[in-house]
Design an enzyme around this catalytic site. Sequence first.
Site, PDB file in Angstrom:
ATOM      1  N   ARG A  46      11.200 112.049 -80.021  1.00  0.00           N
ATOM      2  CA  ARG A  46      11.255 110.869 -79.156  1.00  0.00           C
ATOM      3  C   ARG A  46      12.273 109.881 -79.710  1.00  0.00           C
ATOM      4  NH1 ARG A  46       7.519 107.629 -80.444  1.00  0.00           N
ATOM      5  NH2 ARG A  46       5.725 108.882 -79.908  1.00  0.00           N
ATOM      6  N   TYR A  98      22.669  98.293 -57.029  1.00  0.00           N
ATOM      7  CA  TYR A  98      21.838  99.462 -56.722  1.00  0.00           C
ATOM      8  C   TYR A  98      20.414  99.009 -56.374  1.00  0.00           C
ATOM      9  CZ  TYR A  98      18.995 103.590 -57.465  1.00  0.00           C
ATOM     10  OH  TYR A  98      18.075 104.593 -57.312  1.00  0.00           O
ATOM     11  N   ASP A 170      26.930  97.300 -65.749  1.00  0.00           N
ATOM     12  CA  ASP A 170      26.592  98.642 -65.267  1.00  0.00           C
ATOM     13  C   ASP A 170      27.909  99.287 -64.830  1.00  0.00           C
ATOM     14  OD1 ASP A 170      25.928 100.844 -63.705  1.00  0.00           O
ATOM     15  OD2 ASP A 170      24.138  99.916 -62.843  1.00  0.00           O
ATOM     16  N   LYS A 195      25.434 110.370 -62.970  1.00  0.00           N
ATOM     17  CA  LYS A 195      26.551 110.347 -62.020  1.00  0.00           C
ATOM     18  C   LYS A 195      27.802 110.980 -62.641  1.00  0.00           C
ATOM     19  CE  LYS A 195      23.460 108.311 -59.514  1.00  0.00           C
ATOM     20  NZ  LYS A 195      22.712 107.350 -60.209  1.00  0.00           N
TER      21      LYS A 195
HETATM   22  O1  P1T Z   1      19.169 107.166 -60.979  1.00  0.00           O
HETATM   23  P1  P1T Z   1      19.271 106.631 -62.385  1.00  0.00           P
HETATM   24  O2  P1T Z   1      19.914 107.546 -63.331  1.00  0.00           O
HETATM   25  O3  P1T Z   1      17.979 106.058 -62.864  1.00  0.00           O
HETATM   26  O4  P1T Z   1      20.305 105.394 -62.314  1.00  0.00           O
HETATM   27  C1  P1T Z   1      20.053 104.239 -61.572  1.00  0.00           C
HETATM   28  C2  P1T Z   1      21.344 103.583 -61.146  1.00  0.00           C
HETATM   29  C3  P1T Z   1      21.819 102.508 -61.868  1.00  0.00           C
HETATM   30  N1  P1T Z   1      22.986 101.894 -61.542  1.00  0.00           N
HETATM   31  C4  P1T Z   1      23.734 102.313 -60.505  1.00  0.00           C
HETATM   32  C5  P1T Z   1      25.010 101.617 -60.186  1.00  0.00           C
HETATM   33  C6  P1T Z   1      23.305 103.400 -59.742  1.00  0.00           C
HETATM   34  O5  P1T Z   1      24.079 103.787 -58.721  1.00  0.00           O
HETATM   35  C7  P1T Z   1      22.069 104.041 -60.047  1.00  0.00           C
HETATM   36  C8  P1T Z   1      21.551 105.186 -59.246  1.00  0.00           C
HETATM   37  N2  P1T Z   1      22.111 105.249 -57.971  1.00  0.00           N
HETATM   38  C9  P1T Z   1      21.819 106.176 -57.001  1.00  0.00           C
HETATM   39  C10 P1T Z   1      20.907 107.133 -57.134  1.00  0.00           C
HETATM   40  C11 P1T Z   1      22.625 106.046 -55.784  1.00  0.00           C
HETATM   41  O6  P1T Z   1      22.715 107.003 -54.989  1.00  0.00           O
HETATM   42  O7  P1T Z   1      23.236 104.982 -55.587  1.00  0.00           O
END
Ligand code: P1T
Length: 379
Positions: A46, A98, A170, A195
């Site tokens: 962890r 987001y 971000d 992503k």
């Molecule tokens: O999905 P996750 O890995 O928890 O990340 C969240 C997140 C944070 N910041 C941005 C700019 C994001 O686009 C996202 C996740 N976004 C999508 C799933 C989407 O389709 O926009």
Amino acid sequence: MKFATKAIHAGQEPDPTTGAVMTPIYQTSTYWQKQPGDNKGYEYSRGTNPTRKALEDCLAALENAKHGLAFSSGLGATDSVMKLLAPGDEVITGDDLYGGSYRMFTKIFANYGIKFHFIDISKPENIAPYINEKTKLIWLETPTNPTMKIIDIAGVARIAKAHQILLCVDNTFASPYLQNPIDLGADLVMHSATKYLGGHSDVVMGALMMNDDELYKKLWFFYNATGATPGPMDSFLVLRGIKTLHLRMKAHCENGRQVAHFLKSHPKVDKIYWPGFEDHPNHDIAKKQMRDFGGMISFTIKGATLEDTYKLAGSFKVFTLAESLGGVESLINHPVSMTHGSIPKELREKAGVVDSLLRLSVGVEDIDDLLEDLKQALS
Ligand code: P1T
């Protein structure tokens, strides 16, 4: 080291026990201790795992940061940053971000006494009226999700520094290939590694990068104490994905440019959001702080109802209708009903997230097939 070399080598050495050139997937939850405390720096997965550590060092190198931490999702990483705050603290953030981040801020941390101001930070002069002695964090996305506003990171960092406010960027939409917020004065960089970093839509992961040792210690404490850390297999997948980040990003940018220009001249397209256009309101900042303009594009359809937009979103053959972005395959997303459904209508519409808005994550397929697909869907 230059970016492409770091993407392939940073944090990675041939495995000391076997000479394996690729970082092994250390699929273990725990580590042998000769006597209590007498170990090789690893106790329990962890908190630390060698596959994850290689990834974290690579992530730090890509963002020109001293430290990297990998989390089990982007939101897991965001959650840890929010835990730096205490009841009564205030956060200034964007009015376009987001939907999941908005949901976490308003539905979870607001209940713990943290106040969020959602403002248009693409105009840094909007920030000053919201600053007071309780302001502890500025949280921004750039480009923003989904309307591709560009925030002047260096400009906001100057304001944050003058008031000793932590700045977290971000950097998911740009990826470290296009933009490095720490070089521009940010304290922390966050990524949804799900992503572009992962790049193949086969893993969910988050990351934080920073220079400050104290901040690193605090965030490492949160991640170990609360446990939102990724396993070795996912760490390996992202480490492998990163090896082609520079190649993929070049192709995303080139395809993105062609798709953006195609849509701009299409008679059915109304507004189009892509920072590469000279008439994009923040184009000059984009040119200054990004190396190219990326493969994320949003657009609205002239006179389309919600029903028309649903129909159009479902009529693509190469673009897949799905949430997420940044994979090699092209995706289309309807923010209002998918990724941004948790943002109240009034707030999202003010930011341009209207019923007829569609968002494209332009992949790295052959551009002719992508343009053909757009042509047939919009016909
Ligand atoms: O999905 P996750 O890995 O928890 O990340 C969240 C997140 C944070 N910041 C941005 C700019 C994001 O686009 C996202 C996740 N976004 C999508 C799933 C989407 O389709 O926009």
